[in-house]
Write a protein that holds these residues in place. Structure first.
Motif, PDB file in Angstrom:
ATOM      1  N   ASN A 158     -75.647  47.947  44.370  1.00 20.74           N
ATOM      2  CA  ASN A 158     -75.763  47.042  45.518  1.00 20.74           C
ATOM      3  C   ASN A 158     -75.692  45.588  45.049  1.00 20.74           C
ATOM      4  OD1 ASN A 158     -78.484  46.092  44.839  1.00 20.74           O
ATOM      5  ND2 ASN A 158     -79.176  48.115  45.506  1.00 20.74           N
ATOM      6  N   LEU A 159     -75.562  44.691  45.988  1.00 19.46           N
ATOM      7  CA  LEU A 159     -75.369  43.271  45.697  1.00 19.46           C
ATOM      8  C   LEU A 159     -76.566  42.650  44.976  1.00 19.46           C
ATOM      9  CD1 LEU A 159     -73.566  40.793  45.989  1.00 19.46           C
ATOM     10  CD2 LEU A 159     -74.559  40.402  48.233  1.00 19.46           C
ATOM     11  N   ILE A 160     -77.771  43.020  45.354  1.00 16.26           N
ATOM     12  CA  ILE A 160     -78.969  42.454  44.719  1.00 16.26           C
ATOM     13  C   ILE A 160     -79.027  42.847  43.247  1.00 16.26           C
ATOM     14  CG2 ILE A 160     -81.489  42.490  44.722  1.00 16.26           C
ATOM     15  CD1 ILE A 160     -81.257  42.878  47.824  1.00 16.26           C
ATOM     16  N   ASP A 161     -78.771  44.135  42.965  1.00 18.66           N
ATOM     17  CA  ASP A 161     -78.764  44.585  41.567  1.00 18.66           C
ATOM     18  C   ASP A 161     -77.630  43.933  40.784  1.00 18.66           C
ATOM     19  OD1 ASP A 161     -80.929  46.173  42.080  1.00 18.66           O
ATOM     20  OD2 ASP A 161     -79.780  48.038  42.241  1.00 18.66           O
ATOM     21  N   TYR A 162     -76.476  43.773  41.429  1.00 17.35           N
ATOM     22  CA  TYR A 162     -75.330  43.135  40.774  1.00 17.35           C
ATOM     23  C   TYR A 162     -75.678  41.704  40.375  1.00 17.35           C
ATOM     24  CZ  TYR A 162     -70.518  41.834  39.772  1.00 17.35           C
ATOM     25  OH  TYR A 162     -69.375  41.404  39.142  1.00 17.35           O
ATOM     26  N   VAL A 182     -75.715  41.136  36.462  1.00 19.13           N
ATOM     27  CA  VAL A 182     -74.488  40.471  36.002  1.00 19.13           C
ATOM     28  C   VAL A 182     -74.593  38.954  36.078  1.00 19.13           C
ATOM     29  CG1 VAL A 182     -72.000  40.243  36.378  1.00 19.13           C
ATOM     30  CG2 VAL A 182     -73.096  42.470  36.669  1.00 19.13           C
ATOM     31  N   VAL A 183     -74.870  38.420  37.240  1.00 19.40           N
ATOM     32  CA  VAL A 183     -74.867  36.972  37.439  1.00 19.40           C
ATOM     33  C   VAL A 183     -76.026  36.289  36.713  1.00 19.40           C
ATOM     34  CG1 VAL A 183     -74.907  35.124  39.165  1.00 19.40           C
ATOM     35  CG2 VAL A 183     -73.703  37.252  39.659  1.00 19.40           C
ATOM     36  N   LEU A 219     -66.618  34.318  35.341  1.00 22.67           N
ATOM     37  CA  LEU A 219     -65.595  35.355  35.261  1.00 22.67           C
ATOM     38  C   LEU A 219     -64.420  34.838  34.442  1.00 22.67           C
ATOM     39  CD1 LEU A 219     -64.466  38.122  36.128  1.00 22.67           C
ATOM     40  CD2 LEU A 219     -63.623  37.012  38.202  1.00 22.67           C
ATOM     41  N   VAL A 220     -64.139  35.488  33.317  1.00 14.56           N
ATOM     42  CA  VAL A 220     -63.052  35.035  32.447  1.00 14.56           C
ATOM     43  C   VAL A 220     -61.872  35.990  32.422  1.00 14.56           C
ATOM     44  CG1 VAL A 220     -64.435  33.542  30.960  1.00 14.56           C
ATOM     45  CG2 VAL A 220     -64.253  35.955  30.418  1.00 14.56           C
TER      46      VAL A 220
END
Length: 142
Positions: free
Chosen positions: A26-30, A34-35, A108-109
């Motif tokens: 989900n977005l929260i975990d992402y 990640v972010v 993001l590369v």
């Protein structure tokens, strides 16, 4: 001393590092994995559980994650489900299997397909980021 001169061969399985591959759904975990991540490089694989290409390259990705996971590199998997299609669409994932490489300072590369045939290219690209250098392709002569 062992009777009879026989020493049994004992093979110890090499255990993977604790949590060398993180699954995000989900977005929260992402955002958290990640972010907001502390690692220098985060490698993300987008896949679908029903996708044959995804299943074919899964052992390659797991082996890569197992061998390259460290304090500075993190590996994440994001499956496509009905609940998280907004996440995939928002990140611009055109097809699966697809990969993103994030750098702590640059964001993001890289974003590229990571099918089984092209996986060695993906590994090379990741290694250049891990080494902190890149190959320069000479310009063609006029």
């Amino acid at each position: 001393k062992v009777e009879g001169g026989f020493l049994p061969r004992v093979r110890f399985k090499k255990r993977p590092p604790k949590k060398f591959l993180t699954k995000v759904s989900n977005l929260i975990d992402y955002k958290h994995e990640v972010v907001d991540c502390e690692e220098d490089i985060v490698v993300v694989k987008f896949y679908a559980p029903w996708c044959r290409s995804c299943k074919a390259m899964e052992p390659l990705y797991k082996r890569l994650a197992y061998t390259k996971s460290s304090a500075s590199v993190k590996f994440v998997q994001v499956p496509i489900t009905q609940d998280n299609t907004v996440l995939h669409q928002g990140l611009g994932v055109p097809s699966v299997p697809f990969g993103h490489i994030y750098h702590k300072d640059a964001g993001l590369v890289e974003e590229l397909k990571i099918k089984k045939k092209e996986f060695s290219n993906f590994e090379k690209i990741l290694q250049t980021y891990m080494d902190g250098e890149c190959e320069l392709v000479p310009e063609p002569s006029p």
